[in-house]
Design a protein around this motif. Structure first.
Motif, PDB file in Angstrom:
ATOM      1  N   GLU A  60     -29.720 -61.935   6.153  1.00 33.08           N
ATOM      2  CA  GLU A  60     -29.970 -61.078   7.309  1.00 33.08           C
ATOM      3  C   GLU A  60     -30.149 -61.950   8.547  1.00 33.08           C
ATOM      4  O   GLU A  60     -30.885 -62.931   8.524  1.00 33.08           O
ATOM      5  N   ILE A  61     -29.463 -61.562   9.619  1.00 31.62           N
ATOM      6  CA  ILE A  61     -29.587 -62.277  10.880  1.00 31.62           C
ATOM      7  C   ILE A  61     -30.732 -61.634  11.670  1.00 31.62           C
ATOM      8  O   ILE A  61     -30.693 -60.439  11.949  1.00 31.62           O
ATOM      9  N   THR A  62     -31.742 -62.433  11.990  1.00 29.82           N
ATOM     10  CA  THR A  62     -32.879 -61.950  12.765  1.00 29.82           C
ATOM     11  C   THR A  62     -33.000 -62.787  14.038  1.00 29.82           C
ATOM     12  O   THR A  62     -32.291 -63.784  14.208  1.00 29.82           O
ATOM     13  N   LYS A 111     -22.423 -52.969   7.888  1.00 30.37           N
ATOM     14  CA  LYS A 111     -22.484 -52.660   9.315  1.00 30.37           C
ATOM     15  C   LYS A 111     -23.853 -53.134   9.779  1.00 30.37           C
ATOM     16  O   LYS A 111     -24.855 -52.873   9.135  1.00 30.37           O
ATOM     17  N   GLY A 112     -23.922 -53.838  10.863  1.00 38.41           N
ATOM     18  CA  GLY A 112     -25.200 -54.390  11.316  1.00 38.41           C
ATOM     19  C   GLY A 112     -25.257 -55.870  11.011  1.00 38.41           C
ATOM     20  O   GLY A 112     -24.247 -56.564  11.026  1.00 38.41           O
ATOM     21  N   ASP A 113     -26.438 -56.359  10.695  1.00 36.49           N
ATOM     22  CA  ASP A 113     -26.650 -57.796  10.560  1.00 36.49           C
ATOM     23  C   ASP A 113     -26.986 -58.240   9.144  1.00 36.49           C
ATOM     24  O   ASP A 113     -27.762 -59.169   8.950  1.00 36.49           O
ATOM     25  N   GLU A 158     -35.329 -64.744  14.687  1.00 39.58           N
ATOM     26  CA  GLU A 158     -35.843 -66.056  14.295  1.00 39.58           C
ATOM     27  C   GLU A 158     -34.788 -66.915  13.599  1.00 39.58           C
ATOM     28  O   GLU A 158     -35.000 -68.090  13.348  1.00 39.58           O
ATOM     29  N   GLY A 159     -33.684 -66.317  13.216  1.00 35.50           N
ATOM     30  CA  GLY A 159     -32.632 -67.040  12.501  1.00 35.50           C
ATOM     31  C   GLY A 159     -32.154 -66.239  11.304  1.00 35.50           C
ATOM     32  O   GLY A 159     -32.257 -65.015  11.272  1.00 35.50           O
ATOM     33  N   ARG A 160     -31.652 -66.951  10.313  1.00 33.50           N
ATOM     34  CA  ARG A 160     -31.088 -66.306   9.126  1.00 33.50           C
ATOM     35  C   ARG A 160     -32.143 -66.227   8.024  1.00 33.50           C
ATOM     36  O   ARG A 160     -32.712 -67.237   7.625  1.00 33.50           O
ATOM     37  N   ARG A 161     -32.407 -65.022   7.526  1.00 36.07           N
ATOM     38  CA  ARG A 161     -33.383 -64.808   6.455  1.00 36.07           C
ATOM     39  C   ARG A 161     -32.638 -64.519   5.158  1.00 36.07           C
ATOM     40  O   ARG A 161     -31.717 -63.713   5.124  1.00 36.07           O
ATOM     41  N   ILE A 162     -33.053 -65.202   4.084  1.00 32.36           N
ATOM     42  CA  ILE A 162     -32.411 -65.043   2.775  1.00 32.36           C
ATOM     43  C   ILE A 162     -33.420 -64.421   1.821  1.00 32.36           C
ATOM     44  O   ILE A 162     -34.549 -64.890   1.709  1.00 32.36           O
ATOM     45  N   THR A 163     -33.006 -63.340   1.137  1.00 30.63           N
ATOM     46  CA  THR A 163     -33.855 -62.635   0.187  1.00 30.63           C
ATOM     47  C   THR A 163     -33.115 -62.507  -1.137  1.00 30.63           C
ATOM     48  O   THR A 163     -31.932 -62.160  -1.152  1.00 30.63           O
ATOM     49  N   LYS A 164     -33.800 -62.787  -2.247  1.00 31.77           N
ATOM     50  CA  LYS A 164     -33.224 -62.626  -3.583  1.00 31.77           C
ATOM     51  C   LYS A 164     -33.686 -61.286  -4.162  1.00 31.77           C
ATOM     52  O   LYS A 164     -34.867 -60.940  -4.063  1.00 31.77           O
ATOM     53  N   LEU A 165     -32.767 -60.532  -4.755  1.00 29.82           N
ATOM     54  CA  LEU A 165     -33.066 -59.236  -5.356  1.00 29.82           C
ATOM     55  C   LEU A 165     -32.457 -59.172  -6.752  1.00 29.82           C
ATOM     56  O   LEU A 165     -31.363 -59.710  -6.981  1.00 29.82           O
ATOM     57  N   ASP A 166     -33.149 -58.492  -7.683  1.00 33.67           N
ATOM     58  CA  ASP A 166     -32.603 -58.332  -9.034  1.00 33.67           C
ATOM     59  C   ASP A 166     -31.446 -57.340  -9.053  1.00 33.67           C
ATOM     60  O   ASP A 166     -30.424 -57.573  -9.680  1.00 33.67           O
ATOM     61  N   GLN A 167     -31.632 -56.215  -8.342  1.00 33.88           N
ATOM     62  CA  GLN A 167     -30.623 -55.159  -8.357  1.00 33.88           C
ATOM     63  C   GLN A 167     -30.743 -54.340  -7.079  1.00 33.88           C
ATOM     64  O   GLN A 167     -31.831 -54.209  -6.519  1.00 33.88           O
ATOM     65  N   ILE A 168     -29.616 -53.790  -6.611  1.00 33.54           N
ATOM     66  CA  ILE A 168     -29.624 -52.976  -5.391  1.00 33.54           C
ATOM     67  C   ILE A 168     -28.528 -51.918  -5.479  1.00 33.54           C
ATOM     68  O   ILE A 168     -27.485 -52.134  -6.095  1.00 33.54           O
ATOM     69  N   LEU A 169     -28.804 -50.769  -4.872  1.00 41.36           N
ATOM     70  CA  LEU A 169     -27.823 -49.695  -4.730  1.00 41.36           C
ATOM     71  C   LEU A 169     -27.453 -49.627  -3.258  1.00 41.36           C
ATOM     72  O   LEU A 169     -28.317 -49.426  -2.405  1.00 41.36           O
ATOM     73  N   LEU A 170     -26.180 -49.815  -2.951  1.00 41.20           N
ATOM     74  CA  LEU A 170     -25.705 -49.795  -1.564  1.00 41.20           C
ATOM     75  C   LEU A 170     -25.029 -48.470  -1.264  1.00 41.20           C
ATOM     76  O   LEU A 170     -24.221 -47.989  -2.053  1.00 41.20           O
TER      77      LEU A 170
END
Length: 87
Positions: free
Chosen positions: A54-56, A27-29, A58-70
């Motif tokens: 992520e849509i900002t 939900k969101g961007d 300034e445009g589309r931002r791409i971030t790399k992560l090792d692990q995440i809990l959603l």
């Protein structure tokens, strides 16, 4: 009957995706693509080797992560084996 995809429950489909790539539209961007490691009855998810889109303003931002809990409350759509369109 169990081989017919239309007879699958949503939780069974997600369970079959453990260990494979999944595209999560929040939900969101934000959108995330990663390897599903686990989930619970609230669809809280653990992903590894994650790419966050992520849509900002300034445009589309791409971030790399090792692990995440959603948090499952923030998930809008799950796409098994999917990925967002390339830029």
């Amino acid at each position: 009957m169990a081989n017919n995809p239309s007879q699958l429950l949503p939780s069974e489909l997600i369970d079959r995706c453990i260990g494979s790539k999944i595209w999560v539209i929040m939900k969101g961007d934000k959108e995330l693509v990663g390897t599903l490691r686990g989930f619970d009855v609230y669809v809280n998810m653990v992903l590894e080797d994650v790419t966050e889109y992520e849509i900002t303003s300034e445009g589309r931002r791409i971030t790399k992560l090792d692990q995440i809990l959603l948090n499952g409350n923030n998930i809008a759509i799950l796409v098994p084996g999917g990925s967002p369109d390339p830029e």
